[in-house]
Design a protein around this motif. Structure first.
Motif, mmCIF file in Angstrom:
data_model
loop_
_atom_site.group_PDB
_atom_site.id
_atom_site.type_symbol
_atom_site.label_atom_id
_atom_site.label_comp_id
_atom_site.label_asym_id
_atom_site.label_seq_id
_atom_site.Cartn_x
_atom_site.Cartn_y
_atom_site.Cartn_z
ATOM 1 N N ARG A 261 -10.387 -39.889 9.960
ATOM 2 C CA ARG A 261 -11.136 -39.895 8.466
ATOM 3 C C ARG A 261 -10.610 -39.202 7.003
ATOM 4 O O ARG A 261 -11.023 -40.021 6.824
ATOM 5 N N THR B 172 -15.484 -46.272 4.132
ATOM 6 C CA THR B 172 -15.892 -45.415 4.440
ATOM 7 C C THR B 172 -16.807 -45.790 2.918
ATOM 8 O O THR B 172 -16.180 -46.863 2.680
ATOM 9 N N ARG C 160 -18.297 -40.922 5.200
ATOM 10 C CA ARG C 160 -16.935 -41.326 6.539
ATOM 11 C C ARG C 160 -17.107 -42.171 7.802
ATOM 12 O O ARG C 160 -17.774 -41.207 8.388
#
Length: 167
Positions: A115, A122, A133
């Motif tokens: 991430r 996002t 995220r």
């Protein structure tokens, strides 16, 4: 008094005035250059002094508004007067983002690193309260275990018994 003496005195007086005038011109030039020379060093001091004055107004008894909001505005104004500096170490942000993942246990740490490196989606913003995220990882489901068929013990074949006639 002779003409030479008078002329000498006048020249001497004139020379004095020329020297004084020259000195004044040099002094004026130096004084006008001082703010330019001290601008870099005193800009921060002037900004801090301005903040102190603004904060004093906020904390005074005569101020009728919200004191916390006033102090926040004064702080924001001070920050806006500061010059923008570029971080000399551009990798610091990335290292800090990955450092957050270190505390997680191994299965979650790999997802966190993915991430932080831009994997997934996002949404949100810092101004909106945070950045969210999300990374969806699909794992193949394990096939359900087939229960083992219990072994049936072999039954020996029983010979057939002749039927008894009924009378």
């Amino acid at each position: 008094m002779t003409t030479n003496t008078l002329e000498y005195r006048m020249n001497k007086l004139l020379l004095k005035h020329v020297h004084v005038a020259g000195a004044l011109i040099l002094l004026a030039g130096a004084c006008s250059a001082l703010p330019a020379l001290a601008a870099g060093a005193s800009a921060a001091a002037q900004s801090e002094a301005r903040y102190q004055r603004d904060a004093a107004v906020c904390l005074s008894r005569r101020y009728v508004g919200d004191k916390d909001e006033c102090l926040s505005d004064a702080s924001t104004a001070r920050a806006s007067r500061e010059p923008v500096t570029i971080d000399p170490d551009p990798g610091r942000f990335a290292r800090n983002a990955l450092k957050r993942c270190e505390r997680l246990s191994e299965p979650d740490r790999g997802d966190c690193v993915s991430r932080m490196k831009g994997g997934g989606t996002t949404s949100g913003s810092v101004a909106g309260g945070g950045i969210y995220r999300e990374l969806v990882t699909r794992e193949p489901s394990a096939a359900p275990a087939v229960p083992a068929v219990p072994a049936v013990p072999a039954v020996p074949a029983v010979p057939a018994v002749p039927a008894v006639p009924a009378d």
